[in-house]
Design a protein around this motif. Sequence first.
Motif, mmCIF file in Angstrom:
data_model
loop_
_atom_site.group_PDB
_atom_site.id
_atom_site.type_symbol
_atom_site.label_atom_id
_atom_site.label_comp_id
_atom_site.label_asym_id
_atom_site.label_seq_id
_atom_site.Cartn_x
_atom_site.Cartn_y
_atom_site.Cartn_z
ATOM 1 N N GLU A 62 0.825 -1.212 0.000
ATOM 2 C CA GLU A 62 0.000 0.000 0.000
ATOM 3 C C GLU A 62 0.860 1.263 0.000
ATOM 4 O O GLU A 62 0.575 2.233 -0.715
ATOM 5 C CB GLU A 62 -0.908 0.007 1.233
ATOM 6 C CG GLU A 62 -2.016 -1.045 1.214
ATOM 7 C CD GLU A 62 -2.730 -1.145 2.546
ATOM 8 O OE1 GLU A 62 -3.916 -1.543 2.547
ATOM 9 O OE2 GLU A 62 -2.120 -0.839 3.586
ATOM 10 N N ALA A 63 1.931 1.235 0.808
ATOM 11 C CA ALA A 63 2.824 2.395 0.895
ATOM 12 C C ALA A 63 3.522 2.651 -0.435
ATOM 13 O O ALA A 63 3.622 3.799 -0.893
ATOM 14 C CB ALA A 63 3.857 2.176 2.005
ATOM 15 N N LEU A 64 4.006 1.584 -1.077
ATOM 16 C CA LEU A 64 4.697 1.742 -2.351
ATOM 17 C C LEU A 64 3.734 2.180 -3.454
ATOM 18 O O LEU A 64 4.128 2.887 -4.390
ATOM 19 C CB LEU A 64 5.407 0.442 -2.735
ATOM 20 C CG LEU A 64 6.606 0.071 -1.847
ATOM 21 C CD1 LEU A 64 7.097 -1.329 -2.158
ATOM 22 C CD2 LEU A 64 7.733 1.085 -2.010
ATOM 23 N N ALA A 65 2.467 1.763 -3.358
ATOM 24 C CA ALA A 65 1.474 2.194 -4.338
ATOM 25 C C ALA A 65 1.254 3.703 -4.241
ATOM 26 O O ALA A 65 1.241 4.419 -5.251
ATOM 27 C CB ALA A 65 0.155 1.451 -4.123
ATOM 28 N N LEU A 66 1.081 4.225 -3.005
ATOM 29 C CA LEU A 66 0.910 5.667 -2.831
ATOM 30 C C LEU A 66 2.169 6.410 -3.267
ATOM 31 O O LEU A 66 2.089 7.450 -3.935
ATOM 32 C CB LEU A 66 0.594 6.002 -1.373
ATOM 33 C CG LEU A 66 0.467 7.518 -1.114
ATOM 34 C CD1 LEU A 66 -0.861 8.032 -1.668
ATOM 35 C CD2 LEU A 66 0.593 7.858 0.346
ATOM 36 N N TYR A 67 3.316 5.866 -2.905
ATOM 37 C CA TYR A 67 4.592 6.480 -3.283
ATOM 38 C C TYR A 67 4.693 6.605 -4.808
ATOM 39 O O TYR A 67 5.099 7.638 -5.336
ATOM 40 C CB TYR A 67 5.748 5.633 -2.743
ATOM 41 C CG TYR A 67 7.116 6.104 -3.178
ATOM 42 C CD1 TYR A 67 7.739 7.155 -2.526
ATOM 43 C CD2 TYR A 67 7.781 5.500 -4.241
ATOM 44 C CE1 TYR A 67 8.998 7.595 -2.921
ATOM 45 C CE2 TYR A 67 9.034 5.925 -4.641
ATOM 46 C CZ TYR A 67 9.625 6.976 -3.981
ATOM 47 O OH TYR A 67 10.878 7.409 -4.384
ATOM 48 N N GLY A 68 4.286 5.562 -5.516
ATOM 49 C CA GLY A 68 4.335 5.578 -6.974
ATOM 50 C C GLY A 68 3.408 6.630 -7.563
ATOM 51 O O GLY A 68 3.789 7.384 -8.458
#
Length: 453
Positions: A62-68
């Motif tokens: 989830e964190a990497l999705a928002l970061y992307g």
Amino acid sequence: MSDAITTTKHKELFGHPIGLYVLFFTEMWERFSYYGMRAILVLYLVAETQGANAGLGWSNGEALALYGWYTMLVYVASIPGGWIADKMLGQKKAVLYGGILLVAGHSILAIEQMWAFYTGLGLIIAGVGMLKPNISTMVGGLYKQGDVRRDKGFTIFYIGINVGAFLASLIVGFVGEVYGWHYGFGLAGIGMALGLIQYVAGQKHLKHVGNFLGGSESSSDKELMNQPLTKVEKDRVVVLFISFLLVIVFWGAFEQAGGLMNIYAMDNTNRNLLGWEVPASWFQSLNAMFIIFLGTTVAGYWAKRKLQGKVATSLFKMIIGLMIMGTGFFFMTAAAAQYQSAGSSAMYWLVLAYLFHTIGELCISPVALSYITKLAPVKYASLMMGIYFAMTGFGNKVAGLLGEASESLGEYAIFTGIAVFCLIFGMLVMLFRNKLEALTHGAEDNEREMHDE
């Protein structure tokens, strides 16, 4: 002639216009704020909701999705930011308004509320979109067409970017991890405020650059804004768009730094150094530190090659940069293999990976900024720079998707796949380099030393 491609003689410092250093420090503080926030964003998202320094408790995916999404939108916003500058404001005012939005965005992030979190991110996206493409275009406007100092000027400017990034990763990263995430976000906002104050104070050195052509009294400027693109200009735009493919691939790989490599440093790396645990966010400072120390060396190497009559075109540099950066991921492959066999991996793998990533970045990023100011039609200068940064944004989104894929494929497969793809893609573009460079119609052939005082 437009101020975007020529300028009268102005005061200089160390062989470059003083305006370069005004833009240097403005961008340094802007990057301090951006990279400071980036250094702790993913760590804040995945931190547990309970404890002394609570986060949001999101999963890595989830964190990497928002970061992307966030890092993509930050750069995609450069397209409307560039368009607004070309059509309405001029680059100078766009940078000012972008800085104001950034100060507001980072300040709101210091508030511990979810509405503030998303509002702050939105304002930062808009602020970077206004500032980033236009300040880079202004750097190109400081130099006359054909001035060989242009590439060197962009390298100096790029070092400023990374002084800010280096300080941010250490200072904001430390404050965020040790004292509180929102203190870190607030500190990033203070940095941007300093940059804005410095930019306003230095306006006397930027009078003849970044002005709105549509509001010019010059008949030649007005004619330039209204006439259609020539065949040469169209060919050069085609080359720029093809070179942007290199940019997407490069940043799709490189931006693992703030996402997957950041989490890998935190979870899988033995960070003990003489009995002290190195903060995970500090590893992101390596890239900036290497740029500060190696920036002029790499630029000097390419300048020497050019003097020796060897291939040193912008497109050649960019291809080599992609391949060098890709090679650096083989060190992360080795790190993942060590982790699988021993339960942790050594810090030196990350150091070596960031070293190769940095050398690759120095061959592609400042060179691409300069390349755009050489090839882009003057009336679309900021828009083309905005499209370039949007391509880096798409690369950031690719980086996020690759980071998410690591949860199912594993770090070993992702790191190895990135390395192999970058090398193969670089070699394919190299096969067509001569044909692509022919379409520039000699944009780099007339570069000469114009400043031999």
